[in-house]
Design a protein around this motif. Sequence first.
Motif, PDB file in Angstrom:
ATOM      1  N   VAL A  54      -6.831   6.632 -26.105  1.00  0.00           N
ATOM      2  CA  VAL A  54      -5.370   6.701 -25.997  1.00  0.00           C
ATOM      3  C   VAL A  54      -4.790   5.311 -25.795  1.00  0.00           C
ATOM      4  CG1 VAL A  54      -3.499   7.513 -24.495  1.00  0.00           C
ATOM      5  CG2 VAL A  54      -5.266   9.086 -25.229  1.00  0.00           C
ATOM      6  N   LYS A  55      -5.430   4.495 -24.973  1.00  0.00           N
ATOM      7  CA  LYS A  55      -4.956   3.124 -24.764  1.00  0.00           C
ATOM      8  C   LYS A  55      -5.012   2.328 -26.058  1.00  0.00           C
ATOM      9  CE  LYS A  55      -6.070   2.686 -19.871  1.00  0.00           C
ATOM     10  NZ  LYS A  55      -6.909   2.006 -18.879  1.00  0.00           N
ATOM     11  N   GLN A  56      -6.116   2.484 -26.797  1.00  0.00           N
ATOM     12  CA  GLN A  56      -6.241   1.766 -28.061  1.00  0.00           C
ATOM     13  C   GLN A  56      -5.192   2.237 -29.054  1.00  0.00           C
ATOM     14  OE1 GLN A  56     -10.291   2.508 -29.167  1.00  0.00           O
ATOM     15  NE2 GLN A  56     -11.111   0.839 -27.899  1.00  0.00           N
ATOM     16  N   LEU A  57      -4.963   3.546 -29.120  1.00  0.00           N
ATOM     17  CA  LEU A  57      -3.966   4.071 -30.052  1.00  0.00           C
ATOM     18  C   LEU A  57      -2.557   3.636 -29.667  1.00  0.00           C
ATOM     19  CD1 LEU A  57      -5.273   7.681 -30.717  1.00  0.00           C
ATOM     20  CD2 LEU A  57      -5.274   5.755 -32.289  1.00  0.00           C
ATOM     21  N   SER A  58      -2.266   3.595 -28.379  1.00  0.00           N
ATOM     22  CA  SER A  58      -0.931   3.144 -27.969  1.00  0.00           C
ATOM     23  C   SER A  58      -0.750   1.663 -28.285  1.00  0.00           C
ATOM     24  CB  SER A  58      -0.702   3.410 -26.483  1.00  0.00           C
ATOM     25  OG  SER A  58      -1.570   2.630 -25.693  1.00  0.00           O
ATOM     26  N   LYS A  59      -1.817   0.886 -28.146  1.00  0.00           N
ATOM     27  CA  LYS A  59      -1.738  -0.534 -28.501  1.00  0.00           C
ATOM     28  C   LYS A  59      -1.515  -0.683 -30.008  1.00  0.00           C
ATOM     29  CE  LYS A  59      -4.186  -4.887 -27.983  1.00  0.00           C
ATOM     30  NZ  LYS A  59      -5.394  -5.539 -27.516  1.00  0.00           N
ATOM     31  N   GLU A  60      -2.224   0.103 -30.805  1.00  0.00           N
ATOM     32  CA  GLU A  60      -2.030   0.057 -32.256  1.00  0.00           C
ATOM     33  C   GLU A  60      -0.632   0.519 -32.632  1.00  0.00           C
ATOM     34  OE1 GLU A  60      -5.122   2.248 -34.199  1.00  0.00           O
ATOM     35  OE2 GLU A  60      -6.702   0.966 -33.385  1.00  0.00           O
ATOM     36  N   ALA A  61      -0.107   1.522 -31.926  1.00  0.00           N
ATOM     37  CA  ALA A  61       1.250   1.988 -32.197  1.00  0.00           C
ATOM     38  C   ALA A  61       2.264   0.898 -31.867  1.00  0.00           C
ATOM     39  CB  ALA A  61       1.548   3.248 -31.397  1.00  0.00           C
ATOM     40  N   LEU A  72     -11.635   9.379 -23.829  1.00  0.00           N
ATOM     41  CA  LEU A  72     -10.318   9.754 -24.347  1.00  0.00           C
ATOM     42  C   LEU A  72      -9.223   8.840 -23.813  1.00  0.00           C
ATOM     43  CD1 LEU A  72     -10.387  13.650 -24.281  1.00  0.00           C
ATOM     44  CD2 LEU A  72     -10.285  12.177 -26.270  1.00  0.00           C
ATOM     45  N   GLN A  73      -9.315   8.464 -22.550  1.00  0.00           N
ATOM     46  CA  GLN A  73      -8.331   7.540 -21.993  1.00  0.00           C
ATOM     47  C   GLN A  73      -8.389   6.193 -22.707  1.00  0.00           C
ATOM     48  OE1 GLN A  73      -9.186   7.428 -17.807  1.00  0.00           O
ATOM     49  NE2 GLN A  73      -8.079   9.334 -17.379  1.00  0.00           N
ATOM     50  N   LEU A  74      -9.601   5.730 -22.994  1.00  0.00           N
ATOM     51  CA  LEU A  74      -9.757   4.474 -23.718  1.00  0.00           C
ATOM     52  C   LEU A  74      -9.188   4.589 -25.123  1.00  0.00           C
ATOM     53  CD1 LEU A  74     -10.956   1.613 -23.678  1.00  0.00           C
ATOM     54  CD2 LEU A  74     -13.082   2.607 -24.525  1.00  0.00           C
ATOM     55  N   ASP A  78     -27.489  21.870 -10.779  1.00  0.00           N
ATOM     56  CA  ASP A  78     -27.901  20.658 -11.481  1.00  0.00           C
ATOM     57  C   ASP A  78     -27.336  20.635 -12.905  1.00  0.00           C
ATOM     58  OD1 ASP A  78     -29.270  19.822  -9.249  1.00  0.00           O
ATOM     59  OD2 ASP A  78     -31.226  20.567  -9.956  1.00  0.00           O
ATOM     60  N   GLU A  79     -27.404  21.782 -13.592  1.00  0.00           N
ATOM     61  CA  GLU A  79     -26.831  21.863 -14.938  1.00  0.00           C
ATOM     62  C   GLU A  79     -25.323  21.644 -14.893  1.00  0.00           C
ATOM     63  OE1 GLU A  79     -27.976  25.681 -16.406  1.00  0.00           O
ATOM     64  OE2 GLU A  79     -30.108  25.165 -16.501  1.00  0.00           O
ATOM     65  N   LEU A  80     -24.673  22.189 -13.889  1.00  0.00           N
ATOM     66  CA  LEU A  80     -23.230  22.025 -13.743  1.00  0.00           C
ATOM     67  C   LEU A  80     -22.871  20.564 -13.481  1.00  0.00           C
ATOM     68  CD1 LEU A  80     -20.541  23.556 -13.668  1.00  0.00           C
ATOM     69  CD2 LEU A  80     -20.873  23.810 -11.212  1.00  0.00           C
ATOM     70  N   ASN A  81     -23.692  19.874 -12.690  1.00  0.00           N
ATOM     71  CA  ASN A  81     -23.447  18.453 -12.444  1.00  0.00           C
ATOM     72  C   ASN A  81     -23.546  17.655 -13.733  1.00  0.00           C
ATOM     73  OD1 ASN A  81     -22.906  18.605  -9.729  1.00  0.00           O
ATOM     74  ND2 ASN A  81     -25.036  18.344  -9.115  1.00  0.00           N
ATOM     75  N   VAL A  82     -24.497  17.991 -14.588  1.00  0.00           N
ATOM     76  CA  VAL A  82     -24.623  17.304 -15.874  1.00  0.00           C
ATOM     77  C   VAL A  82     -23.381  17.551 -16.727  1.00  0.00           C
ATOM     78  CG1 VAL A  82     -25.937  17.271 -18.032  1.00  0.00           C
ATOM     79  CG2 VAL A  82     -27.138  17.298 -15.853  1.00  0.00           C
ATOM     80  N   VAL A  83     -22.901  18.786 -16.740  1.00  0.00           N
ATOM     81  CA  VAL A  83     -21.706  19.112 -17.523  1.00  0.00           C
ATOM     82  C   VAL A  83     -20.489  18.361 -16.979  1.00  0.00           C
ATOM     83  CG1 VAL A  83     -20.112  20.989 -18.083  1.00  0.00           C
ATOM     84  CG2 VAL A  83     -22.554  21.349 -18.282  1.00  0.00           C
ATOM     85  N   VAL A  84     -20.369  18.287 -15.662  1.00  0.00           N
ATOM     86  CA  VAL A  84     -19.242  17.579 -15.051  1.00  0.00           C
ATOM     87  C   VAL A  84     -19.300  16.089 -15.397  1.00  0.00           C
ATOM     88  CG1 VAL A  84     -18.279  16.850 -12.829  1.00  0.00           C
ATOM     89  CG2 VAL A  84     -18.846  19.230 -13.210  1.00  0.00           C
ATOM     90  N   LYS A  85     -20.491  15.509 -15.355  1.00  0.00           N
ATOM     91  CA  LYS A  85     -20.626  14.093 -15.721  1.00  0.00           C
ATOM     92  C   LYS A  85     -20.251  13.872 -17.182  1.00  0.00           C
ATOM     93  CE  LYS A  85     -24.123  12.886 -12.308  1.00  0.00           C
ATOM     94  NZ  LYS A  85     -25.503  12.494 -12.065  1.00  0.00           N
ATOM     95  N   ASN A  86     -20.677  14.777 -18.064  1.00  0.00           N
ATOM     96  CA  ASN A  86     -20.324  14.658 -19.480  1.00  0.00           C
ATOM     97  C   ASN A  86     -18.822  14.777 -19.678  1.00  0.00           C
ATOM     98  OD1 ASN A  86     -22.994  14.327 -20.172  1.00  0.00           O
ATOM     99  ND2 ASN A  86     -23.304  16.472 -20.711  1.00  0.00           N
ATOM    100  N   LEU A  87     -18.194  15.708 -18.967  1.00  0.00           N
ATOM    101  CA  LEU A  87     -16.739  15.856 -19.072  1.00  0.00           C
ATOM    102  C   LEU A  87     -16.017  14.626 -18.546  1.00  0.00           C
ATOM    103  CD1 LEU A  87     -16.136  19.574 -18.060  1.00  0.00           C
ATOM    104  CD2 LEU A  87     -15.787  18.539 -20.283  1.00  0.00           C
ATOM    105  N   HIS A  88     -16.523  14.069 -17.466  1.00  0.00           N
ATOM    106  CA  HIS A  88     -15.911  12.857 -16.913  1.00  0.00           C
ATOM    107  C   HIS A  88     -16.021  11.705 -17.908  1.00  0.00           C
ATOM    108  CE1 HIS A  88     -14.465  10.101 -13.906  1.00  0.00           C
ATOM    109  NE2 HIS A  88     -15.537   9.347 -14.055  1.00  0.00           N
ATOM    110  N   GLN A  89     -17.189  11.566 -18.520  1.00  0.00           N
ATOM    111  CA  GLN A  89     -17.370  10.503 -19.512  1.00  0.00           C
ATOM    112  C   GLN A  89     -16.462  10.734 -20.710  1.00  0.00           C
ATOM    113  OE1 GLN A  89     -19.162   7.772 -19.012  1.00  0.00           O
ATOM    114  NE2 GLN A  89     -18.345   6.995 -20.936  1.00  0.00           N
ATOM    115  N   ALA A  90     -16.335  11.996 -21.148  1.00  0.00           N
ATOM    116  CA  ALA A  90     -15.450  12.300 -22.270  1.00  0.00           C
ATOM    117  C   ALA A  90     -13.998  11.984 -21.916  1.00  0.00           C
ATOM    118  CB  ALA A  90     -15.597  13.764 -22.665  1.00  0.00           C
ATOM    119  N   THR A  91     -13.615  12.255 -20.680  1.00  0.00           N
ATOM    120  CA  THR A  91     -12.258  11.940 -20.236  1.00  0.00           C
ATOM    121  C   THR A  91     -12.019  10.439 -20.266  1.00  0.00           C
ATOM    122  OG1 THR A  91     -12.309  13.874 -18.794  1.00  0.00           O
ATOM    123  CG2 THR A  91     -10.614  12.242 -18.349  1.00  0.00           C
TER     124      THR A  91
END
Length: 124
Positions: free
Chosen positions: A82-89, A78-80, A62-75
């Motif tokens: 990166v998209k914003q930074l590429s648009k600004e670039a 980060l993708q968002l 259960d703790e590992l599932n929470v960590v995986v969900k947090n990592l997925h959200q962080a990913t």
Amino acid sequence: MMPFRYVQRNTASKLKGVRCFVDKSPVFKTIPIVGAFIGLSAFTFQVLVLYPWHHELSKQFDELNVVVKNLHQATLDLQLTVKQLSKEADDVKTSAKELGNTMTEFKRERRYTVAPQLKSSQEK
């Protein structure tokens, strides 16, 4: 074909001698006891060791599932980013191109306006 009774009687009479041997042998008397002991030992191990360990593993999963969900959200974040930074670039690149075009136009205009003044000042 032989009738069923005959086969049953014949088989029973053949096994009669074997039953006597099984009943008299001490090895065959201890096999059920050993089997019961092994089964009871396995059941005790499951109840006392594996079952509590199962709960501990469930908590860790259960703790590992929470960590995986947090990592997925962080990913995803980060993708968002990166998209914003590429648009600004891209916006900065277009602004730089526009500025470069403006500077070249300014330099061209300046050449045409400054060059005649230099010629007239050199002639004096």
